[in-house]
Design a protein around this motif. Structure first.
Motif, mmCIF file in Angstrom:
data_model
loop_
_atom_site.group_PDB
_atom_site.id
_atom_site.type_symbol
_atom_site.label_atom_id
_atom_site.label_comp_id
_atom_site.label_asym_id
_atom_site.label_seq_id
_atom_site.Cartn_x
_atom_site.Cartn_y
_atom_site.Cartn_z
ATOM 1 N N THR A 191 72.670 2.900 25.743
ATOM 2 C CA THR A 191 71.938 1.635 25.627
ATOM 3 C C THR A 191 70.438 1.850 25.756
ATOM 4 N N ARG A 192 70.027 2.705 26.700
ATOM 5 C CA ARG A 192 68.591 2.974 26.866
ATOM 6 C C ARG A 192 67.999 3.624 25.620
ATOM 7 N N LYS A 194 68.931 3.199 22.550
ATOM 8 C CA LYS A 194 68.780 2.162 21.527
ATOM 9 C C LYS A 194 67.619 1.239 21.854
ATOM 10 N N ARG A 195 67.465 0.892 23.108
ATOM 11 C CA ARG A 195 66.340 0.048 23.521
ATOM 12 C C ARG A 195 65.008 0.748 23.289
ATOM 13 N N SER A 196 65.024 2.078 23.294
ATOM 14 C CA SER A 196 63.799 2.850 23.105
ATOM 15 C C SER A 196 63.442 3.034 21.635
ATOM 16 N N HIS A 230 62.751 -2.074 21.696
ATOM 17 C CA HIS A 230 62.997 -3.433 22.140
ATOM 18 C C HIS A 230 61.969 -3.839 23.181
ATOM 19 N N LEU A 233 61.356 -2.569 27.020
ATOM 20 C CA LEU A 233 61.033 -1.180 27.312
ATOM 21 C C LEU A 233 60.280 -0.997 28.604
ATOM 22 N N GLY A 239 66.462 0.466 33.167
ATOM 23 C CA GLY A 239 66.711 -0.602 32.211
ATOM 24 C C GLY A 239 67.900 -1.436 32.597
#
Length: 239
Positions: A191-192, A194-196, A230, A233, A239
């Motif tokens: 998940t991190r 993808k958020r990055s 996202h 960040l 996160g």
């Protein structure tokens, strides 16, 4: 069973527990405390970390990659086998003793790879290398611990948090790949990534190549277009 023989000890900068180089017959391993970090008996997933990435770089002239963690050289040798003669490979190894072992008792395992003109071995923190080199790499390969939940060094956690991932993304050229080795899966880390702002693939590869347990490799690609991380960040490391 042949007992382990302690060959040498390597202090880890900033940590109390050192690394120990051990030998048992023809087998070599590096331990931290009672835990084996790596060994010559199990290397398939470390090789796959390089081969899966370098297969995607074949059409890139003068590919430049950064390997975080020298270890026993399996990732480095696989990268050299897969890359062209115009490639450049920077290896950042934090522990001076590990670099020394590569030219000492582990030299037969490295097979002269450190003498390849494409290789630049630096005794340094890979995180510092990443921060100093924005937009420099076609790939960054991280095998500096047991995965996103660091075992060897608490400071390694920074590499896998949102700030560290943002720095890695900035160090990559468009279309560049951040590849990370792990002992096992970690859904929160996916998940991190993808958020990055990465496009993420998760590969399960055999530790031995033919069978046995599986290790996890994340292949996280920096998009070539205008995709942005996202907006969450900046909210904390985990996160």
């Amino acid at each position: 069973m042949i007992p382990w023989e302690h060959l040498d000890t390597g202090p880890i900068p900033g940590e109390d527990t050192p690394l120990r180089l051990m030998r048992r017959g023809e087998e070599y391993s590096i331990f931290i405390g009672p835990t084996e970090l790596m060994g010559t008996r199990v290397s398939a997933s470390e090789k796959a970390l390089a081969t899966l990435v370098c297969a995607r770089l074949r059409d890139r002239p003068r590919a430049r990659i950064l390997i975080g963690g020298l270890g026993m050289g399996f990732t480095l040798r696989a990268a050299l086998d897969a890359l062209g003669p115009d490639a450049a490979v920077v290896v950042a190894e934090l522990v001076p003793a590990v670099a020394a072992w590569a030219r000492g008792p582990l030299a037969p395992i490295f097979g002269g790879s450190l003498d390849d003109p494409r290789v630049d071995l630096r005794v340094d923190d890979v995180g510092a290398q990443i921060r100093r080199t924005p937009g420099q790499y076609d790939a960054i390969l991280l095998d500096v611990d047991n995965g996103p939940e660091g075992l060897m060094r608490a400071e390694n956690d920074r590499l896998y948090g949102l700030e560290g991932l943002a720095q890695a993304r900035a160090a990559l050229r468009p279309g560049g790949i951040l590849a990370i080795w792990s002992q096992g899966p970690d859904a929160a880390f996916t998940t991190r990534l993808k958020r990055s702002g990465f496009a993420v693939e998760e590969e399960r590869v055999r530790a031995h190549g033919g069978g046995g347990r599986r290790h996890v490799l994340w292949l996280a690609t920096r998009p070539t277009g205008g995709a942005k991380p996202h907006s969450g960040l900046s909210r904390g490391r985990r996160g």
